[in-house]
Enzyme design. Structure first.
Site, short mmCIF file in Angstrom:
data_model
loop_
_atom_site.label_atom_id
_atom_site.label_comp_id
_atom_site.label_asym_id
_atom_site.label_seq_id
_atom_site.Cartn_x
_atom_site.Cartn_y
_atom_site.Cartn_z
N LYS A 41 0.82 -1.19 0.00
CA LYS A 41 0.00 0.00 0.00
C LYS A 41 0.87 1.26 0.00
O LYS A 41 0.44 2.34 -0.37
CB LYS A 41 -0.89 0.03 1.26
CG LYS A 41 -1.79 -1.17 1.40
CD LYS A 41 -2.44 -1.19 2.81
CE LYS A 41 -3.23 -2.48 2.97
NZ LYS A 41 -3.53 -2.77 4.37
N GLY A 42 2.10 1.06 0.48
CA GLY A 42 2.98 2.21 0.73
C GLY A 42 3.22 3.12 -0.45
O GLY A 42 3.31 4.33 -0.29
N GLU A 97 7.79 2.84 -5.64
CA GLU A 97 7.83 2.32 -4.27
C GLU A 97 7.93 3.45 -3.27
O GLU A 97 8.36 4.55 -3.60
CB GLU A 97 9.05 1.40 -4.11
CG GLU A 97 8.73 -0.06 -3.96
CD GLU A 97 8.08 -0.44 -2.63
OE1 GLU A 97 7.38 0.37 -2.01
OE2 GLU A 97 8.27 -1.60 -2.23
N ASP A 98 7.55 3.13 -2.04
CA ASP A 98 7.69 4.12 -0.98
C ASP A 98 9.13 4.23 -0.49
O ASP A 98 9.68 5.30 -0.34
CB ASP A 98 6.74 3.80 0.19
CG ASP A 98 6.80 2.34 0.65
OD1 ASP A 98 7.62 1.56 0.11
OD2 ASP A 98 6.02 1.99 1.55
N ASP A 101 14.76 -0.36 1.58
CA ASP A 101 15.39 -0.54 2.87
C ASP A 101 16.51 -1.59 2.71
O ASP A 101 17.59 -1.26 2.22
CB ASP A 101 14.28 -0.97 3.84
CG ASP A 101 14.72 -1.05 5.28
OD1 ASP A 101 15.51 -0.21 5.72
OD2 ASP A 101 14.26 -1.96 5.99
N LYS A 129 17.10 4.19 2.11
CA LYS A 129 17.97 4.13 3.29
C LYS A 129 19.20 3.31 2.91
O LYS A 129 19.24 2.10 3.16
CB LYS A 129 17.25 3.39 4.44
CG LYS A 129 16.15 4.15 5.11
CD LYS A 129 15.79 3.41 6.40
CE LYS A 129 14.32 3.37 6.65
NZ LYS A 129 13.94 2.56 7.81
N ASP A 157 3.69 3.27 6.92
CA ASP A 157 2.92 3.07 8.15
C ASP A 157 3.77 2.58 9.31
O ASP A 157 4.85 2.01 9.12
CB ASP A 157 1.80 2.05 7.92
CG ASP A 157 2.36 0.63 7.80
OD1 ASP A 157 3.21 0.40 6.92
OD2 ASP A 157 1.96 -0.23 8.61
N ARG A 163 -0.23 6.46 7.54
CA ARG A 163 0.00 6.49 6.09
C ARG A 163 -0.47 7.81 5.49
O ARG A 163 0.05 8.27 4.48
CB ARG A 163 -0.78 5.36 5.40
CG ARG A 163 -0.24 3.97 5.66
CD ARG A 163 -0.90 2.99 4.69
NE ARG A 163 -0.76 1.60 5.12
CZ ARG A 163 0.29 0.83 4.84
NH1 ARG A 163 1.29 1.30 4.15
NH2 ARG A 163 0.34 -0.42 5.25
#
Ligand code: IMP
Ligand code: MG
Length: 174
Positions: A41-42, A97-98, A101, A129, A157, A163
């Site tokens: 959902k990000g 994408e959000d 990582d 990141k 989130d 969000r």
């Protein structure tokens, strides 16, 4: 214990950067149609804002993935919870994408999408990141590189909350 959110990137900063990325994408895809693939959902908040800033024709599709249990997590295998509606064959695909990582999800996903035969495949992430990277993944468009802190907002989130924040923040417990 109460939670507070400290702002890391303001709404204005995020909006300004999304506009810049949108301009860059519009230049890079000139004369083409770009097929945006949102990872739910990000990625949804970022994708909607980004799509509005792209001036070449845009089509959209959505998919949802989840990591397998912890014992297989290091393999980076992800399960498709909701697949795309459309084939990717011969499309100029841009995955949105959000955050990247460890890179596990994206490296697996990009390989899988590449097998579907798009004419091009690129990756755009709002946040990165780099310190956390375990698996190498090539990112074509990055909004912001951020330090190793757990962030929320703009689609990201914490336990399904936050969000909807229009900025990027860090949850602080006190
Ligand atoms: P990766 O496979 O480790 O790169 O995982 C990326 C996914 O983990 C993202 O799509 C997010 O759903 C989640 N994630 C990673 N870092 C954060 C964070 O700081 N806040 C919220 N979600 C995060
Ligand atoms: Mg995600």
């Amino acid at each position: 214990m109460s939670e507070r959110v400290r702002i890391m990137l303001s709404e204005e900063e995020v909006d300004k950067r999304i506009k810049e990325i949108g301009d860059q994408i519009s230049k890079d895809y000139e004369g083409k149609q770009v097929h945006l693939v949102c990872v739910l959902k990000g990625g949804s908040f970022f994708m909607c804002e980004l799509a509005k800033r792209i001036s070449v024709p845009v089509s959209l599709d959505f998919m949802s993935v989840s990591s397998y249990g912890s014992e297989t997590k290091s393999s980076g295998i992800v399960r498709i919870v909701k697949d795309l509606d459309e084939p990717l064959k011969d499309k100029d695909v841009l995955v949105v994408e959000d955050i990247v990582d460890s890179g596990r999800t994206l490296s697996y996903l990009m390989e899988m999408l590449r097998d579907r035969g798009p004419s091009s495949l690129r990756l755009c992430t709002l946040l990165d990141k780099p310190e956390r990277r375990v698996v190498d993944v090539h990112v074509d468009y990055t909004g912001f590189q951020i330090p190793d802190e757990f962030v929320v907002g703009y689609g990201l989130d914490y336990d399904q909350k936050y969000r909807n924040l229009p900025y990027i923040g860090v949850v602080e417990l006190d």
